[in-house]
Scaffold this active site. Structure first.
Site, PDB file in Angstrom:
ATOM      1  N   LYS A   1       0.844  -1.204   0.000  1.00 40.46           N
ATOM      2  CA  LYS A   1       0.000   0.000   0.000  1.00 40.46           C
ATOM      3  C   LYS A   1       0.874   1.247   0.000  1.00 40.46           C
ATOM      4  O   LYS A   1       0.623   2.199  -0.739  1.00 40.46           O
ATOM      5  CB  LYS A   1      -0.924  -0.007   1.222  1.00 40.46           C
ATOM      6  CG  LYS A   1      -2.038  -1.044   1.139  1.00 40.46           C
ATOM      7  CD  LYS A   1      -2.784  -1.230   2.463  1.00 40.46           C
ATOM      8  CE  LYS A   1      -3.784  -2.374   2.327  1.00 40.46           C
ATOM      9  NZ  LYS A   1      -4.489  -2.706   3.581  1.00 40.46           N
TER      10      LYS A   1
ATOM     11  N   GLN B   1      -4.367  -1.039   9.774  1.00 38.92           N
ATOM     12  CA  GLN B   1      -4.284  -2.369   9.166  1.00 38.92           C
ATOM     13  C   GLN B   1      -4.889  -3.422  10.098  1.00 38.92           C
ATOM     14  O   GLN B   1      -4.542  -3.507  11.277  1.00 38.92           O
ATOM     15  CB  GLN B   1      -2.816  -2.709   8.855  1.00 38.92           C
ATOM     16  CG  GLN B   1      -2.625  -4.049   8.178  1.00 38.92           C
ATOM     17  CD  GLN B   1      -3.234  -4.119   6.771  1.00 38.92           C
ATOM     18  OE1 GLN B   1      -3.217  -3.138   6.033  1.00 38.92           O
ATOM     19  NE2 GLN B   1      -3.766  -5.274   6.411  1.00 38.92           N
TER      20      GLN B   1
ATOM     21  N   ASP C   1     -10.738   3.336   4.372  1.00 41.84           N
ATOM     22  CA  ASP C   1     -11.133   1.931   4.294  1.00 41.84           C
ATOM     23  C   ASP C   1     -12.656   1.782   4.329  1.00 41.84           C
ATOM     24  O   ASP C   1     -13.175   0.687   4.123  1.00 41.84           O
ATOM     25  CB  ASP C   1     -10.515   1.138   5.460  1.00 41.84           C
ATOM     26  CG  ASP C   1      -9.397   0.218   5.004  1.00 41.84           C
ATOM     27  OD1 ASP C   1      -9.255   0.006   3.782  1.00 41.84           O
ATOM     28  OD2 ASP C   1      -8.673  -0.303   5.876  1.00 41.84           O
TER      29      ASP C   1
END
Ligand code: ADP
Length: 283
Positions: free
Chosen positions: A54, A98, A121
């Site tokens: 990422k 994460q 997200d």
């Protein structure tokens, strides 16, 4: 093989190129590029690989990379304080925590600490509520990637019967919402569905997101259907998905491979969301 194989790497590359252009335009206007903050807690090897990818692709797209790596035994207040600081940092437009988190940390509480404006997200309660209401907001990355693959391949969503296998908060449930917003007729199948093959084989669009290797075979697929495989499983013979590619590609009209299907799209959607967040924050 009859199915058209949808090349997620290629679609993701094109998406990242568009994102890079938007990031450059943002920088020209505001003097700094949109920033993506990644928070990695602990030393899960798979998570380390994901975060590294990422960050690398964010940098390639011209975003500012802000990274925090905390140890697995970090105090929850420390993580909460970091999120507060990133929420307040004008150089950060997206915050990614994460997952999975090490045991002992309150996942829902920490996710909801992220400002919805920076929730790239799309996992906060506010973002999920906006999705359910069909109002604008940041959408979860993997489901957004699924839709982009279908669109790029020219699969008609409106009026189609879409069956989503899996109802997870990260993938299955939001994928079903997005398909519903695009006017598909949506069925969600899950672990208690009594006859999965009977349900799945009525789908024009089949999204496999159960997290079970090789769950979906020929009997689950209507001839000509578009099959999107969200699963990713490491085996001795390499990466495989939830779909038995070899047999399903003989009946499906379209199919996404693993690897090289949905996976690359997830990061592309994350980068796009980061620029979208930056644009909204400065509007
Ligand atoms: P992810 O978030 O990566 O999609 P999870 O493992 O969190 O995966 O969730 C898996 C989802 O798939 C759950 O909603 C579960 O109910 C569903 N599921 C599990 N087994 C089956 C099955 N045999 N058939 C259909 N759905 C299943």
């Amino acid at each position: 093989m009859t199915a058209v194989v949808i090349d997620g790497r290629e679609v993701a590359r094109a998406s990242r190129a568009r994102t890079a252009q938007r990031a450059q335009a943002f920088k020209d206007q505001h003097g700094h590029a949109p920033g993506l903050a990644t928070i990695l807690i602990g030393n899960d090897p798979a998570s380390e690989v994901y975060v590294r990818n990422k960050r690398r692709l964010a940098t390639e797209a011209g975003l500012v990379d802000v990274h925090h790596h905390l140890s697995a035994d970090v105090a929850e207040e420390t993580v909460a304080q970091l999120i507060d600081d990133l929420n307040a940092d004008v150089n950060v437009s997206g915050i990614l925590l994460q997952l999975p988190l090490p045991k002992g940390l309150d996942r829902a509480g920490l996710i909801d600490r992220i400002s919805p404006a920076k929730d790239v997200d799309g996992l906060t309660t506010v973002s999920q509520g906006r999705l359910a209401r069909g109002v604008s907001g940041l959408r979860p990355c993997t489901p957004a990637g699924v839709i982009e693959l279908l669109d790029t391949a020219g699969v008609a969503i409106e009026g189609a019967h879409a069956v989503v296998v899996g109802r997870s908060e990260l993938v299955g449930h939001p994928a079903a919402e997005l398909l519903l917003r695009r006017s598909a007729t949506v069925t969600i199948a899950h672990s208690r569905t009594s006859d999965l093959a009977a349900v799945a084989s009525t789908a024009d669009i089949l999204v496999a997101a159960a997290g079970i290797p090789a769950l979906i075979g020929r009997d689950h697929v209507k001839p000509g259907a578009a099959v999107v495989d969200v699963g990713i499983h490491r085996t001795d013979s390499g990466l495989i998905g939830d779909v038995r590619f070899d047999e399903v590609s003989d009946v499906a009209g379209w199919i996404t491979p693993v690897p090289g299907g949905v996976g690359p799209m997830t990061i592309a959607a994350l980068l796009s969301n980061t620029v979208t967040a930056a644009e909204s924050l400065t509007r």
